[in-house]
Design an enzyme around this catalytic site. Structure first.
Site, PDB file in Angstrom:
ATOM      1  N   SER A 293       1.057  -1.218   0.046  1.00 48.92           N
ATOM      2  CA  SER A 293       0.016  -0.059  -0.158  1.00 48.92           C
ATOM      3  C   SER A 293       0.792   1.329   0.098  1.00 48.92           C
ATOM      4  O   SER A 293       2.023   1.316   0.497  1.00 48.92           O
ATOM      5  CB  SER A 293      -0.697   0.192   1.104  1.00 48.92           C
ATOM      6  OG  SER A 293      -1.425   1.301   1.253  1.00 48.92           O
TER       7      SER A 293
ATOM      8  N   TYR B 240      -0.890  -0.305  10.554  1.00 52.57           N
ATOM      9  CA  TYR B 240      -1.137  -0.885   8.983  1.00 52.57           C
ATOM     10  C   TYR B 240      -0.172  -0.181   7.980  1.00 52.57           C
ATOM     11  O   TYR B 240       0.523  -1.171   7.515  1.00 52.57           O
ATOM     12  CB  TYR B 240      -2.773  -0.366   8.519  1.00 52.57           C
ATOM     13  CG  TYR B 240      -2.842  -0.832   7.070  1.00 52.57           C
ATOM     14  CD1 TYR B 240      -3.225  -2.034   6.799  1.00 52.57           C
ATOM     15  CD2 TYR B 240      -2.540   0.299   6.215  1.00 52.57           C
ATOM     16  CE1 TYR B 240      -3.618  -2.269   5.406  1.00 52.57           C
ATOM     17  CE2 TYR B 240      -3.014   0.062   4.801  1.00 52.57           C
ATOM     18  CZ  TYR B 240      -3.464  -1.109   4.478  1.00 52.57           C
ATOM     19  OH  TYR B 240      -3.795  -1.640   3.109  1.00 52.57           O
TER      20      TYR B 240
ATOM     21  N   LYS C 292       2.825  -2.694   6.258  1.00 54.09           N
ATOM     22  CA  LYS C 292       2.787  -2.651   4.721  1.00 54.09           C
ATOM     23  C   LYS C 292       4.226  -2.194   4.221  1.00 54.09           C
ATOM     24  O   LYS C 292       5.001  -2.744   3.308  1.00 54.09           O
ATOM     25  CB  LYS C 292       1.846  -1.785   3.974  1.00 54.09           C
ATOM     26  CG  LYS C 292       0.447  -2.233   4.197  1.00 54.09           C
ATOM     27  CD  LYS C 292       0.318  -3.478   3.267  1.00 54.09           C
ATOM     28  CE  LYS C 292      -1.382  -3.980   3.289  1.00 54.09           C
ATOM     29  NZ  LYS C 292      -1.494  -5.110   2.550  1.00 54.09           N
TER      30      LYS C 292
END
Length: 292
Positions: free
Chosen positions: A135, A148, A152
């Site tokens: 991402s 998160y 990533k």
């Protein structure tokens, strides 16, 4: 088709980006297995073909081992593993607590590692590949999704190391998507007007569709990418316009000056100098609308 006879597993392939990836692999001719903790609302299909669903919680190493044993039993091989499963709620660091943030890391980083290890022997035998779905959150500050984003970023690092350790039999690459339109877009961007407004901030003028991420994954899994390993492929429509450009006055001032200079040039070009001694306003020629 390009992936005829190949077998692909897409984790989290029952909706959103994962379903788009699964559809792209089906359209390319691959046999596709999608897995998630819950079954899809409707079968994932494309080009008259349907992906097989297997339930699994990839945070459990034993469950991951069982998943790939079932794939081997049914299909006899595995050529592609797409580690797509992941996600996070919007939660500021101070609001979450260590346990909640740790679960986000587990889902988005540890689970892809667990799945990759469980699939390694099958991929080694077929000289296959792993495609990680990262991402843009992992490439820049991401307030509200810090764990998160960290996961990533770690996933890209993991992929680069796997590409070295598992070469030459297994290639490993990462797709780095930007914003993608999914069933949950309204939770992030609001209604269609909100989605369109967000899309206008992207250089290409819109957010991506899930199948476009799928096309990138198919490319990385295909023979056309045979010499690509350890790479990160940005699929983000040109990225994000830096916020400082909207706040800076220099560009606006320069643009206003350019517009003023252009107006002056146009006015000068339209004026015709009267001959010496002629009264002011004496016409010395014709313009288009005076002809005839």
């Amino acid at each position: 088709m390009e992936l005829d006879g190949r077998v692909a597993v897409v984790t989290g392939g029952t909706r959103g980006v994962g379903a788009g990836i699964a559809r792209a692999f089906l359209a390319a001719g691959a046999d596709v297995v999608v897995c998630a903790r819950r079954p899809p609302d409707a079968p994932v299909g494309s080009a008259g073909r349907t992906a097989r669903f297997l339930p699994v919680d990839l945070r459990d190493p034993a469950a991951a081992e069982d998943l790939f044993a079932r794939v081997a039993h049914r299909h006899g091989r595995l050529d592609v593993l797409v580690n797509n499963a992941g996600g996070t709620p919007h939660r500021l660091l101070r609001d979450g607590g260590p346990a909640r943030h740790a679960r986000v890391l587990e889902l988005n980083l540890t689970a892809p590692l667990t799945a990759s290890l469980a699939a390694h022997d099958l991929l080694h035998a077929s000289r296959g590949c792993v495609v990680m779905v990262g991402s843009v959150s992992g490439t820049r500050p991401s307030p509200g999704t810090a764990a998160y984003a960290a996961a990533k970023a770690g996933l890209e690092s993991l992929a680069r190391t796997m590409a070295v350790e598992w070469a030459p039999e297994v290639r490993v690459n990462t797709i780095v998507p930007g914003m993608v339109r999914t069933e949950l877009s309204h939770l992030h961007y609001g209604d269609e007007h909100g989605v369109a407004a967000v899309g206008r901030t992207v250089p290409l003028g819109r957010i991506a569709e899930p199948d476009e991420i799928g096309d990138a994954a198919v490319f990385l899994a295909s023979g056309r990418a045979a010499y690509i390993s350890g790479a990160s492929l940005l699929v983000h429509g040109g990225g994000e316009r830096p916020a400082y450009l909207g706040a800076a006055a220099a560009d606006r001032d320069a643009a206003a000056a350019d517009r003023g200079a252009a107006a002056d040039r146009d006015a000068t070009a339209g004026a015709v100098e009267a001959p010496p001694g002629a009264p002011a306003g004496t016409p010395t020629g014709t313009t288009d609308h005076e002809e005839g």
